[in-house]
Write an enzyme that holds these catalytic residues in place. Sequence first.
Site, PDB file in Angstrom:
ATOM      1  CE  LYS A 113      36.711 -61.822  88.573  1.00 50.62           C
ATOM      2  NZ  LYS A 113      37.415 -63.074  88.608  1.00 50.62           N
ATOM      3  CE  LYS A 195      35.845 -62.608  81.344  1.00 48.38           C
ATOM      4  NZ  LYS A 195      37.016 -63.347  81.657  1.00 48.38           N
ATOM      5  CE  LYS A 198      38.291 -70.371  84.872  1.00 48.17           C
ATOM      6  NZ  LYS A 198      38.883 -69.259  85.628  1.00 48.17           N
TER       7      LYS A 198
HETATM    8  P1  ATP Z   1      36.354 -65.989  86.238  1.00 43.09           P
HETATM    9  O1  ATP Z   1      34.965 -65.984  85.693  1.00 43.09           O
HETATM   10  O2  ATP Z   1      36.545 -66.933  87.380  1.00 43.09           O
HETATM   11  O3  ATP Z   1      36.941 -64.642  86.454  1.00 43.09           O
HETATM   12  P2  ATP Z   1      37.324 -66.462  83.563  1.00 43.09           P
HETATM   13  O4  ATP Z   1      36.391 -67.380  82.844  1.00 43.09           O
HETATM   14  O5  ATP Z   1      37.296 -65.035  83.222  1.00 43.09           O
HETATM   15  O6  ATP Z   1      37.216 -66.666  85.122  1.00 43.09           O
HETATM   16  P3  ATP Z   1      40.182 -66.700  83.850  1.00 43.09           P
HETATM   17  O7  ATP Z   1      40.769 -67.756  84.715  1.00 43.09           O
HETATM   18  O8  ATP Z   1      40.094 -65.334  84.396  1.00 43.09           O
HETATM   19  O9  ATP Z   1      38.755 -67.094  83.320  1.00 43.09           O
HETATM   20  O10 ATP Z   1      40.961 -66.642  82.473  1.00 43.09           O
HETATM   21  C1  ATP Z   1      41.781 -67.635  81.961  1.00 43.09           C
HETATM   22  C2  ATP Z   1      42.205 -67.287  80.552  1.00 43.09           C
HETATM   23  O11 ATP Z   1      41.093 -67.415  79.666  1.00 43.09           O
HETATM   24  C3  ATP Z   1      42.696 -65.852  80.384  1.00 43.09           C
HETATM   25  O12 ATP Z   1      43.763 -65.838  79.467  1.00 43.09           O
HETATM   26  C4  ATP Z   1      41.517 -65.132  79.829  1.00 43.09           C
HETATM   27  O13 ATP Z   1      41.874 -64.005  79.074  1.00 43.09           O
HETATM   28  C5  ATP Z   1      40.910 -66.209  78.948  1.00 43.09           C
HETATM   29  N1  ATP Z   1      39.473 -66.005  78.784  1.00 43.09           N
HETATM   30  C6  ATP Z   1      38.556 -65.977  79.776  1.00 43.09           C
HETATM   31  N2  ATP Z   1      37.323 -65.787  79.284  1.00 43.09           N
HETATM   32  C7  ATP Z   1      37.471 -65.669  77.937  1.00 43.09           C
HETATM   33  C8  ATP Z   1      36.558 -65.449  76.859  1.00 43.09           C
HETATM   34  N3  ATP Z   1      35.264 -65.326  77.077  1.00 43.09           N
HETATM   35  N4  ATP Z   1      37.047 -65.376  75.604  1.00 43.09           N
HETATM   36  C9  ATP Z   1      38.382 -65.524  75.371  1.00 43.09           C
HETATM   37  N5  ATP Z   1      39.290 -65.720  76.345  1.00 43.09           N
HETATM   38  C10 ATP Z   1      38.850 -65.803  77.603  1.00 43.09           C
END
Ligand code: ATP
Length: 331
Positions: A113, A195, A198
């Site tokens: 980040k 990965k 969002k």
């Molecule tokens: P950001 O992009 O804003 O960092 P993010 O998509 O990584 O967000 P988080 O809010 O950080 O989402 O994560 C919420 C939950 O979803 C966490 O438990 C995280 O491990 C899970 N998660 C996020 N992305 C994935 C993915 N690609 N596959 C499986 N689990 C995920």
Amino acid sequence: MDKKIVYSAVQPSGNLTIGNYLGAIRNWVKMQSEYECFYAIANMHAITVKQEPAELRRRTLELAALYLACGLDPENCALYVQSQIPQHAELTWTLNTIAYVGELSRMTQFKDKSQKHAENINMGLMDYPVLMAADILLYQAQYVPVGADQKQHVEIARDLAIRFNNRFGETFTVPEPLILKGGAKICSLQEPTKKMSKSDENPNASVYLTDGKDDVLRKFRRAVTDSDNEIRVSDEKPGVSNLINIYCAFRGCTTEEAEREFAGKGYGDLKLAVGETVADVISPIQQEQKKILADKTYLAEVLKAGAEKAYKAARRTLSKVYRKVGFYQGE
Ligand code: ATP
Ligand code: LTN
């Protein structure tokens, strides 16, 4: 016997993806009848990167509605907004004094980040795992259901719990990450070694739970694969493996079953089948979310009841922590 405690949260930092659903929320739903569950909307974590205030407020309610639409039952778990419980910030401060700058600066997410938001490497970004540890430890959680990317953060929470207990006496339950196979790491449709996230800038990389069927089908049609046409899981075939993984996670089948089903077929068939499977699961969730969002009074009641339950538990732990560290709490 008292039920074991489960804690998890998602940040309202964008539309949820199918990765968030498979890696986190779907597992939360499965756990709610067996455990005492606290599920938060981590808005204090979300502001470690810049958020538009009105949007943050709107997304907070949308996420709450989505939790309910995915099947979380407010009778069975406490759903609440993190910033409404002041103990999260209070415990973070205390834990900060036993967390080392060195260990925090080595966190993968902090490094990623910082690179992505080079203009805004704020203290909150570095302190993110300590706030997350405070979330988990306040509720004395035993299990933390998350996607694979959060494992390192749950480990820091464990380390801080053990360090605090050693220094001040038994205070915190030492939590364990719960990472269920199949869905723990859903990858980007455009860069399948990364990965799915969002906050990805490329909207074609992620499938959102709010996407309509046409968008879902289009995104899968455009998903990056490779030039041979064999449908099997392999490290050399990250794009195809990801599609199979998504298909299996939504279908509840094994990789072998999927490989057998698609033997002799082409990538086009696989992409269409994944797209339709995903659309079929997410479309009723969308309709339910819309219905819930239309009833703001109900939503407010759910969050209030959740916050009350969370507050009681959080106050109990923080008071114990303050006693252990020697903070004056009145006579
Ligand atoms: P950001 O992009 O804003 O960092 P993010 O998509 O990584 O967000 P988080 O809010 O950080 O989402 O994560 C919420 C939950 O979803 C966490 O438990 C995280 O491990 C899970 N998660 C996020 N992305 C994935 C993915 N690609 N596959 C499986 N689990 C995920
Ligand atoms: N950092 C987490 C969200 C989160 C969380 C938590 C997860 C905040 N607090 C406590 C588990 C337990 C993420 O998924 N990005």
